[in-house]
Design a protein around this motif. Structure first.
Motif, PDB file in Angstrom:
ATOM      1  N   THR A 105       0.953  -1.128   0.081  1.00 26.28           N
ATOM      2  CA  THR A 105      -0.024   0.096  -0.106  1.00 26.28           C
ATOM      3  C   THR A 105       0.892   1.112   0.028  1.00 26.28           C
ATOM      4  OG1 THR A 105      -1.425  -1.259   1.415  1.00 26.28           O
ATOM      5  CG2 THR A 105      -1.914   1.090   1.211  1.00 26.28           C
ATOM      6  N   GLU A 106       1.881   1.103   0.819  1.00 21.13           N
ATOM      7  CA  GLU A 106       2.743   2.528   0.927  1.00 21.13           C
ATOM      8  C   GLU A 106       3.628   2.701  -0.183  1.00 21.13           C
ATOM      9  OE1 GLU A 106       3.020   5.053   2.992  1.00 21.13           O
ATOM     10  OE2 GLU A 106       1.212   4.346   3.755  1.00 21.13           O
ATOM     11  N   ILE A 107       3.928   1.481  -1.087  1.00 14.85           N
ATOM     12  CA  ILE A 107       4.816   1.846  -2.299  1.00 14.85           C
ATOM     13  C   ILE A 107       3.936   2.570  -3.290  1.00 14.85           C
ATOM     14  CG2 ILE A 107       5.800   0.578  -4.288  1.00 14.85           C
ATOM     15  CD1 ILE A 107       6.199  -1.810  -2.792  1.00 14.85           C
ATOM     16  N   SER A 148       1.076   4.379  -2.513  1.00 14.14           N
ATOM     17  CA  SER A 148       0.922   5.567  -2.149  1.00 14.14           C
ATOM     18  C   SER A 148       2.036   6.540  -2.175  1.00 14.14           C
ATOM     19  CB  SER A 148       0.051   5.695  -1.014  1.00 14.14           C
ATOM     20  OG  SER A 148       0.937   5.587   0.261  1.00 14.14           O
TER      21      SER A 148
END
Lengths: 186, 200
Positions: free
Chosen positions: B44-46, B48
């Motif tokens: 998810t962080e990659i 976003s």
């Protein structure tokens, strides 16, 4: 209904969906590598990793609270123990130990001797100044902020820099009184 | 595209001798694991970070970076998982390795269906792709991995999540000496099809 009993980190980890740690470790490594290429400055990479960790921490706290059934910690000492024994265990499968308390009981160190983030990792000389595991400090800071504790989290020892363990210093800056984020009539 | 042949992937594994399976189970039992939430959070962080922060105004560049991260992961994993096996004789053997062993290591299941036109195009379908199981879907929209529809933010963000697994497959095959292009098709959620076009 009987009150929910707090569960141990081992018990939760045994019951959550788990994935191949190799995939996780290599994915994290590839992110750090790509950030180094794109951001160029090591300091910027440290910041970005910390920010990513913070974003993760503010979400993971919900899963942590839902699965662990922990009750409100009486003090910061208990909070630190819960992070080390339940939090780290239920997500990363390893536990940390808590030491180096200051006299006020507001600053301590989490020591990780086993850290799945750094399996197969060796840093080249060009990465001096990089806090490879900075995502972890962000996660701890973000998660604690969601339970009303403002903290400062910094690396004191780092095995990738030649130290004998990973030591994360967690300093409680202030406890924010709980406020409702919404008004009654909204 | 004229994809004709269906390869029964699941059926073939049962024919293996029991010895390697036992050995493999022993390794699996010892293998380190982390909670699925850890990996989900990273993925998810990659997306976003690259789409909303680092390359907020350049989705094509964000997509390329996310794919590159996947490529590195696939390259390294394929190196590790093929260390003790003989070389593959042809493309189909290598693709079957991706469908079976490689997919099982990553997702604890195999690819459900493999099709090929025997001219360098392979379609690998996972009937329930784990990394999309939490993606909300709107049945009225048809989306494919490469489609760009500025009106549909959700579709765009879903397609951003597909560059990472596409990169993993491309990296894994590249490590096996097979240069290719990989795209994804999710018009049939929760199924996801990866289309591999081998470069000749």
């Amino acid at each position: 209904m009987a009150p929910a009993v707090p569960r141990s980190g081992d018990a939760i980890f045994a019951n959550v969906e788990r994935v191949n740690a190799e995939l996780f470790t290599l994915t994290y490594g590839a992110i750090v590598r790509q950030l180094l290429t794109d951001l160029e400055e090591v300091e910027e990479v440290n910041k970005q990793l910390d920010q990513m960790g913070y974003n993760i921490g503010i979400r993971l706290i919900d899963e942590f609270l839902a699965k662990s059934n922990v009750t409100r910690c009486v003090d910061f000492r208990e909070t630190a123990e819960v992070i080390a024994k339940v939090g780290f265990k239920m997500f990363l499968g390893v536990t940390a130990s808590v030491t180096n308390w200051d006299v006020e009981g507001t600053c301590c160190s989490l020591i990780l001797e086993d850290n799945p983030l750094v399996d197969f990792v060796e840093l080249p000389d060009t990465c001096q100044g990089l806090y490879y595991c900075n995502i972890l400090s962000g996660v701890v800071r973000g998660a604690l902020e969601m339970v009303s504790m403002k903290t400062e989290v910094t690396w004191v020892r780092d095995m990738l820099r030649g130290d004998d363990a990973f030591e994360l210093q967690v300093k409680l800056l202030k406890q924010v009184p709980e406020e409702y984020p919404y008004k009654d009539d909204e | 595209m004229g994809l004709t042949k269906d390869h029964q992937i699941a059926g073939e594994t049962r024919n293996r001798s029991s010895l390697p399976d036992t050995a493999k189970n022993a390794v699996t039992a010892m293998a380190r694991e982390v909670s699925e939430s850890c990996l989900d959070s990273l993925l998810t962080e990659i997306v976003s970070s690259y789409c909303n922060v680092l390359y907020a105004t350049k989705p094509e560049l964000a997509a390329r970076r996310i794919e590159a991260i996947g490529y590195h992961v696939g390259h390294q994993l394929s190196e590790r998982y093929t260390m003790e096996r003989p070389r593959f004789n042809d493309h189909l053997e290598a693709i079957k390795f991706i469908c079976k062993d490689f997919w099982s290591e990553l997702f604890k299941k195999q690819i459900d269906n493999l099709k090929t036109n025997h001219r360098g195009t392979f379609v690998l379908q996972d009937d329930k792709f784990a990394w999309l199981s939490r993606v909300s879907r709107d049945p009225s929209t048809e989306i494919s991995g490469s489609a760009k529809d500025p009106e549909n933010k959700a579709a765009e963000s879903t397609s951003m999540h597909l560059y990472f697994p596409c990169g993993i497959i491309r990296g894994a095959l590249s490590n096996l000496g097979i240069p290719c292009a990989v795209s994804a098709d999710i018009s049939n959620l929760p199924a996801c099809s990866f289309v591999i076009r081998i470069k000749v």
